[in-house]
Design an enzyme around this catalytic site. Structure first.
Site, PDB file in Angstrom:
ATOM      1  N   ARG A 120       0.818  -1.222   0.000  1.00 51.14           N
ATOM      2  CA  ARG A 120       0.000   0.000   0.000  1.00 51.14           C
ATOM      3  C   ARG A 120       0.850   1.271   0.000  1.00 51.14           C
ATOM      4  NH1 ARG A 120      -1.111   2.827   4.036  1.00 51.14           N
ATOM      5  NH2 ARG A 120      -1.164   1.092   5.502  1.00 51.14           N
TER       6      ARG A 120
ATOM      7  N   TYR B  52     -13.371  15.445 -18.467  1.00 52.09           N
ATOM      8  CA  TYR B  52     -13.809  14.049 -18.425  1.00 52.09           C
ATOM      9  C   TYR B  52     -14.924  13.910 -17.367  1.00 52.09           C
ATOM     10  CZ  TYR B  52     -13.624   9.095 -17.318  1.00 52.09           C
ATOM     11  OH  TYR B  52     -13.968   7.803 -17.076  1.00 52.09           O
TER      12      TYR B  52
ATOM     13  N   ASP C  56      -4.504  16.486 -17.498  1.00 50.88           N
ATOM     14  CA  ASP C  56      -4.861  15.107 -17.814  1.00 50.88           C
ATOM     15  C   ASP C  56      -4.412  14.851 -19.254  1.00 50.88           C
ATOM     16  OD1 ASP C  56      -6.150  12.775 -18.590  1.00 50.88           O
ATOM     17  OD2 ASP C  56      -7.975  13.217 -17.458  1.00 50.88           O
TER      18      ASP C  56
ATOM     19  N   LYS D 121      -6.252   3.461 -20.416  1.00 55.16           N
ATOM     20  CA  LYS D 121      -6.476   3.767 -21.829  1.00 55.16           C
ATOM     21  C   LYS D 121      -5.210   3.465 -22.649  1.00 55.16           C
ATOM     22  CE  LYS D 121     -10.209   5.143 -19.801  1.00 55.16           C
ATOM     23  NZ  LYS D 121     -10.439   6.512 -19.409  1.00 55.16           N
TER      24      LYS D 121
HETATM   25  C1  LIG Z   1     -10.915   7.198 -18.318  1.00 59.10           C
HETATM   26  C2  LIG Z   1     -10.453   8.553 -18.026  1.00 59.10           C
HETATM   27  C3  LIG Z   1     -10.237   8.982 -16.717  1.00 59.10           C
HETATM   28  C4  LIG Z   1     -10.530   8.105 -15.523  1.00 59.10           C
HETATM   29  O1  LIG Z   1      -9.724   6.960 -15.532  1.00 59.10           O
HETATM   30  P1  LIG Z   1     -10.129   5.548 -14.887  1.00 59.10           P
HETATM   31  O2  LIG Z   1      -8.908   4.731 -15.153  1.00 59.10           O
HETATM   32  O3  LIG Z   1     -11.369   5.057 -15.558  1.00 59.10           O
HETATM   33  O4  LIG Z   1     -10.351   5.799 -13.431  1.00 59.10           O
HETATM   34  C5  LIG Z   1      -9.772  10.273 -16.519  1.00 59.10           C
HETATM   35  N1  LIG Z   1      -9.539  11.099 -17.557  1.00 59.10           N
HETATM   36  C6  LIG Z   1      -9.743  10.723 -18.825  1.00 59.10           C
HETATM   37  C7  LIG Z   1      -9.480  11.692 -19.927  1.00 59.10           C
HETATM   38  C8  LIG Z   1     -10.201   9.444 -19.105  1.00 59.10           C
HETATM   39  O5  LIG Z   1     -10.405   9.084 -20.373  1.00 59.10           O
END
Ligand SMILES: *Cc1c(COP(=O)(O)O)cnc(C)c1O
Length: 386
Positions: free
Chosen positions: A51, A105, A177, A202
């Site tokens: 953790r 998002y 992001d 992703k």
């Molecule tokens: C999917 C996504 C997130 C969140 O990510 P998770 O892995 O689903 O928690 C945040 N920002 C963007 C642009 C995303 O596509």
């Protein structure tokens, strides 16, 4: 491995790898153990415990991730949402205010709108394409500017250079992001951003088979985020971390293929008589094309489109496609299509969706790595059917 000497293709394969690997292994193994022997006097956060994000497989992954963004340090998290929530909680405290892009998002949007007030954190949504509106949104308590490299689902590219300049002038931290661009198409730290995060679910992983996230930046900031993560508990399990490190090895190949497919599909759809609008920053007609071209090495595999005709047209179109799956999420090797009004942005009010242009008939596409010609043929065929 020295980061600056190598290009992203090489870094994706070799960065973070131990030479020699344990037992001479070329593939770094999974250290699944939760706990390790501890020398007397070790600081709490340096105890090797799962953790605390300090075990060998976790540290290996951190090194690999950091190299991709040219960061001093990285920390992996149990999801992209764990990355953004933990980073915000480590940078902001009660009474602080942040500026945030107005088309975030869905999960990040909901995090702010449903939890920030309870935490005593205030926010103002601003249009990240319009620098003239930012100053008026500032408060004495403003600490941070939060944006995305490419927004979902209209693929807008904010004025990223202006955001960095503005934040420096106003002494704000910048957090971005970079999920949609991936480190192949854009490196925010090199452009002056303070902290980057990804949903590694992703493109970084790329195979639609795990959930993970990461935060990257200076050693000092990332250590702060890791300590917060250690307290809140969003550690990434080494099994998922192993798959993520494996996926990263082909990141550059996959993203380049997605870039090519995105551009080919956007161009083909843009001239189709049944298509009303295509949103892709690689098209000369896109409102952000000029500055996107300056900023990005590739425009990515994400695009969205609107069809002429009634609401049923989008539904019939999705049903007629043969190659893509109709599914949310993105960044995998398989092409996916979805209507954001009913998935990622279902949490917004209809009025907010309409204001942002996320109408019911909007279709979003995440291009995979299939042959561009097959995708174009399939999309043209499905358009025939609507
Ligand atoms: C999917 C996504 C997130 C969140 O990510 P998770 O892995 O689903 O928690 C945040 N920002 C963007 C642009 C995303 O596509």
């Amino acid at each position: 491995m020295e980061q600056q000497r190598y290009r992203i293709e090489t870094l994706a394969v070799h960065s973070g790898e131990r030479r020699p690997g344990p037992e001479g292994s070329v593939v770094y193994p999974i250290y699944q153990g939760t706990v390790y022997t501890v020398p007397a006097g070790t600081d709490y956060h340096d105890i090797r415990y799962i953790r605390l994000n300090s075990t060998p497989s976790q540290v290996f992954l951190h090194d690999k991730l950091a190299a991709l963004e040219g960061a001093e340090a990285a920390v992996a998290t149990s999801s992209g949402m764990a990355a953004v929530s933990t980073a915000l909680l480590s940078l902001l405290k009660q009474g602080d205010h942040l500026l945030a892009g107005d088309c975030l998002y869905g999960g990040t949007h909901d995090l702010l709108t449903q939890h920030a007030a309870d935490l005593g954190i205030e926010y103002t949504f601003v249009d990240p394409q319009r620098p003239e509106g930012w100053k008026a949104a500032l408060r004495p308590t403003t600490k941070l500017f939060l944006v995305e490299t490419i927004t979902n689902p209209l693929m807008r590219v904010p004025r990223l250079r202006e955001i960095v300049d503005f934040a420096r002038r106003e002494r704000l931290l910048t957090m971005i992001d970079n999920t949609f661009a991936s480190p192949v198409n854009f490196n925010p730290l090199a452009a002056g951003f303070d902290l980057v995060f990804h949903s590694a679910t992703k493109y970084l992983n790329g195979h639609s088979d795990l959930v993970a996230g990461c935060v990257l930046g200076s050693r000092e900031r990332v250590e702060k985020v890791r300590h917060t993560l250690n307290h809140f508990g969003g550690a990434l399990d080494p099994h998922a971390g192993y798959l993520l490190a494996r996926g990263i090895k082909t990141l550059a190949l996959r993203v380049r293929a997605a870039n090519e497919n995105g551009l080919a599909l956007a161009r083909a759809l843009a001239v189709h008589p049944k298509v009303k609008q295509v949103n892709y920053a690689g098209l000369e007609t896109h409102p952000d094309h000029a500055h996107a071209r300056e900023l990005l090495r590739g425009f990515g595999g994400m695009l969205s489109l609107r069809l002429h005709g009634d609401n049923g047209a989008a539904e019939r179109f999705l049903a007629a496609l043969r190659i893509p799956f109709v599914a949310p999420s993105l960044g995998g090797v398989e092409t996916l299509v979805i209507r954001p009004a009913f998935s990622s942005h279902a949490g917004l009010s209809r009025a907010d969706r309409e204001r942002l242009g996320i109408t019911d008939e909007l279709v979003r596409v995440s291009c995979g790595v299939e042959a561009a010609a097959d995708l174009v043929e399939d999309f043209n065929g499905a358009l025939q059917a609507v």
